[in-house]
Design an enzyme around this catalytic site. Structure first.
Site, PDB file in Angstrom:
ATOM      1  CE  LYS A   1      -2.156   1.592   3.653  1.00 19.62           C
ATOM      2  NZ  LYS A   1      -3.071   1.769   4.788  1.00 19.62           N
TER       3      LYS A   1
ATOM      4  CG  ASP B   1      -7.429   3.651   2.671  1.00 21.07           C
ATOM      5  OD1 ASP B   1      -8.390   3.449   1.895  1.00 21.07           O
ATOM      6  OD2 ASP B   1      -7.232   4.757   3.205  1.00 21.07           O
TER       7      ASP B   1
END
Length: 210
Positions: free
Chosen positions: A120, A138
């Site tokens: 991420k 997320d």
């Protein structure tokens, strides 16, 4: 969700925010990398409050490394998991100096090899610093993608793969920012603000609020 509806959702999000970016404050790829590393399980607001004091003092790998773990902690102690993040940040700065001439690499594998940097974080840096059409998923993006049925998936990796598959190229660079902001301020976790949502009529969420 059909292609036409998906395209309309993306068009509205773009029209509402033509030039989106992260809410993390940064002025270089290195500052962005450290801010994203610090933001894990913390808010962007809390990170900005710390980096606004840290970066005028140290905003290069050499300068932060010189602070040491304990010196860095004094700047980031208000951020969750600051002990681990301080250690990872110092290790990351050391690796950047030794392996990358103090430059943040524009390379996924090299980024993910840095301590505290996962997929991420690498996606955010590649997208926001370098303009790659990557999508960092997320909890906000996962929620919006599943609620709306824009790109439903069982986990964040599934959602990322689905988004990359169904989002047209013209939207890929910015869709990460549109969805995270939408999830942060409109499609919130406990009670989504459906009455204030610009895509409410297109959303396939069954439990909408007025």
């Amino acid at each position: 969700m059909n292609k036409a509806k998906r395209l309309e959702i993306l068009t509205r999000l773009r029209d509402n925010n033509p030039n989106p970016t992260t809410e993390l404050e940064f002025s270089s790829p290195f500052e962005l990398l450290i801010a994203v590393l610090l933001s894990a399980q913390a808010t962007d607001v809390s990170v900005n409050k710390a980096t606004v004091k840290l970066y005028p003092v140290a905003n290069t790998p050499e300068a932060i490394l010189a602070l040491g773990v304990d010196g860095l902690k004094t700047y980031i102690k208000t951020i969750g998991l600051f002990n681990t993040k301080a250690e990872n940040t110092i290790k990351t700065c050391k690796m950047l100096i030794e392996l990358h001439n103090s430059v943040v690499p524009e390379d996924r594998a090299a980024l993910e090899a840095l301590p505290g940097v996962g997929r991420k974080t690498a996606n955010v840096v590649l997208n926001t610093a370098f303009g790659w059409p990557t999508i960092a998923v997320d909890t906000h993006i996962d929620r919006v993608s599943n609620r709306t049925k824009l790109a439903p998936g069982k986990n964040v990796k599934d959602v990322e793969e689905k988004l990359l598959k169904v989002i047209p190229a013209e939207f890929k660079v910015d869709v990460h920012h549109w969805l995270i902001l939408h999830g942060r301020y409109i499609c919130v976790a406990r009670k989504p603000k459906c009455g204030a949502c610009i895509i409410e009529d297109l959303c396939e969420f069954k439990d909408k609020n007025d």
